[in-house]
Every structure is written in C-alpha cells, then in structure tokens.
Design a protein around this motif. Structure first.
Motif, short mmCIF file in Angstrom:
data_model
loop_
_atom_site.label_atom_id
_atom_site.label_comp_id
_atom_site.label_asym_id
_atom_site.label_seq_id
_atom_site.Cartn_x
_atom_site.Cartn_y
_atom_site.Cartn_z
N MET A 96 75.45 45.17 7.30
CA MET A 96 76.81 45.62 7.01
C MET A 96 77.82 44.68 7.64
O MET A 96 77.50 44.00 8.62
N TRP B 289 80.50 44.64 9.90
CA TRP B 289 81.20 45.35 10.95
C TRP B 289 82.49 44.61 11.24
O TRP B 289 82.49 43.38 11.38
N LYS C 19 70.01 44.21 11.17
CA LYS C 19 69.22 45.27 10.53
C LYS C 19 70.03 46.05 9.51
O LYS C 19 69.52 46.40 8.45
N THR C 20 71.27 46.35 9.85
CA THR C 20 72.08 47.19 8.96
C THR C 20 72.60 46.43 7.75
O THR C 20 72.93 47.05 6.74
N TYR D 225 76.57 54.18 2.55
CA TYR D 225 75.85 53.30 3.49
C TYR D 225 74.72 54.01 4.23
O TYR D 225 74.23 53.48 5.23
N THR E 283 66.89 52.84 16.61
CA THR E 283 67.36 51.85 17.58
C THR E 283 67.51 52.56 18.93
O THR E 283 68.48 53.29 19.15
N ASN F 30 71.69 51.94 5.11
CA ASN F 30 71.97 50.94 6.14
C ASN F 30 72.05 51.60 7.52
O ASN F 30 71.58 51.04 8.51
N LEU F 31 72.64 52.79 7.56
CA LEU F 31 72.89 53.46 8.84
C LEU F 31 71.69 54.22 9.36
O LEU F 31 71.68 54.64 10.52
N HIS G 140 69.18 53.09 10.42
CA HIS G 140 68.67 52.32 11.57
C HIS G 140 69.18 52.86 12.90
O HIS G 140 68.63 52.53 13.95
#
Length: 145
Positions: free
Chosen positions: A23, A25, A20-21, A72, A82, A75-76, A78
């Motif tokens: 990114m 990690w 989802k993100t 970001y 969650t 992206n974050l 989410h």
C-alpha cells in the motif's frame, strides 16, 4: 486528513510491513527519526488516510472508512500476522460542537465498521478537536516568538 489508519510498534520492522501490505502509506516513520518538535520517535509506524471528509461530517468519515477497509482488507490482513504491532487503529478526527447551545455530542459506530475493524485487529479512536483550535495554535506560535 480527518480520519487515518495508524499502525505503530516500538520494534516494528516498518519497511517489511510496508512491503507486505503493498500500500502507499502517506507517512512512514522509524524509531530514532527526528520528530517535528526536535524529539526522536520512540516507535516506528505508518499512517494512511481512510477518509477525507470534513471534521464536521463524521457520518461520511465512517462511510468512507468502511469502504476503505473493505477495499484494502486483503492488504491489511497482515496486521494480524505482524507480531511487533502494538497499536493499529482508525482515528476519527471530529470538531467539537459542545457550547452553550449544544451540551452533548454523541457518535454512533455501525456494526459493519466494528466488525471489519475486529476482523483486522484494528481499534477505533475518536479525537475531538476544539473548533477554533487552528486559531489558538497560531496565536500560541506567534506569542512564543
């Protein structure tokens, strides 16, 4: 890494969250995976560096972390949607300067950092390390052999 964003949950579908993100990690773990100390992870999670500033440069860590969160943010976002995330936090790693000459050590977190963290449901943690921690750990490791 002096400052990391960590997102953790006992029942977190970490792979779905990563997808989802969108990114990269740097560390991903799953519940039941082996840890370094031969125990098993009791949760799942991800970590990513928010700042690479030195442990003795908290001001730069904060500036870089604000830049990271702004960059970001989409992206974050989410994190808020969650449900199995139990902890989402920025962990600032700092060398302690407390000694005979320095009896106090304080840190200021600017409103801009607090605001963006609140918008993203991210907590703030400060981990203070003894300056010679690496030497102490190496000595312990050598003495345990």
């Amino acid at each position: 890494m002096s400052c990391e964003l960590r997102i953790i949950g006992e029942n977190l579908d970490v792979d779905a969250f990563v997808n989802k993100t969108k990114m990269q990690w740097y560390r991903v773990w799953h519940k039941g995976d082996n840890r370094i100390n031969s125990k098993k992870h009791t949760d799942s999670g991800v970590s990513i560096g928010a700042s690479e500033a030195d442990f003795d440069n908290v001001k730069l860590q904060i500036t870089e972390t604000i830049d990271f969160l702004i960059k970001y943010k989409e992206n974050l976002i989410h994190i808020n949607s969650t449900p199995d995330i139990e902890y989402a936090y920025i962990d600032f790693g700092v060398d302690s300067i407390i000694d005979e000459d320095h009896l106090i050590q304080g840190f200021f977190f600017p409103p801009e950092l607090v605001k963006i963290c609140a918008e993203l449901s991210i907590g703030i943690e400060l981990s203070i390390y003894k300056q010679d921690m690496q030497i102490i750990l190496e000595n312990r490791r050598l003495n345990s052999k």
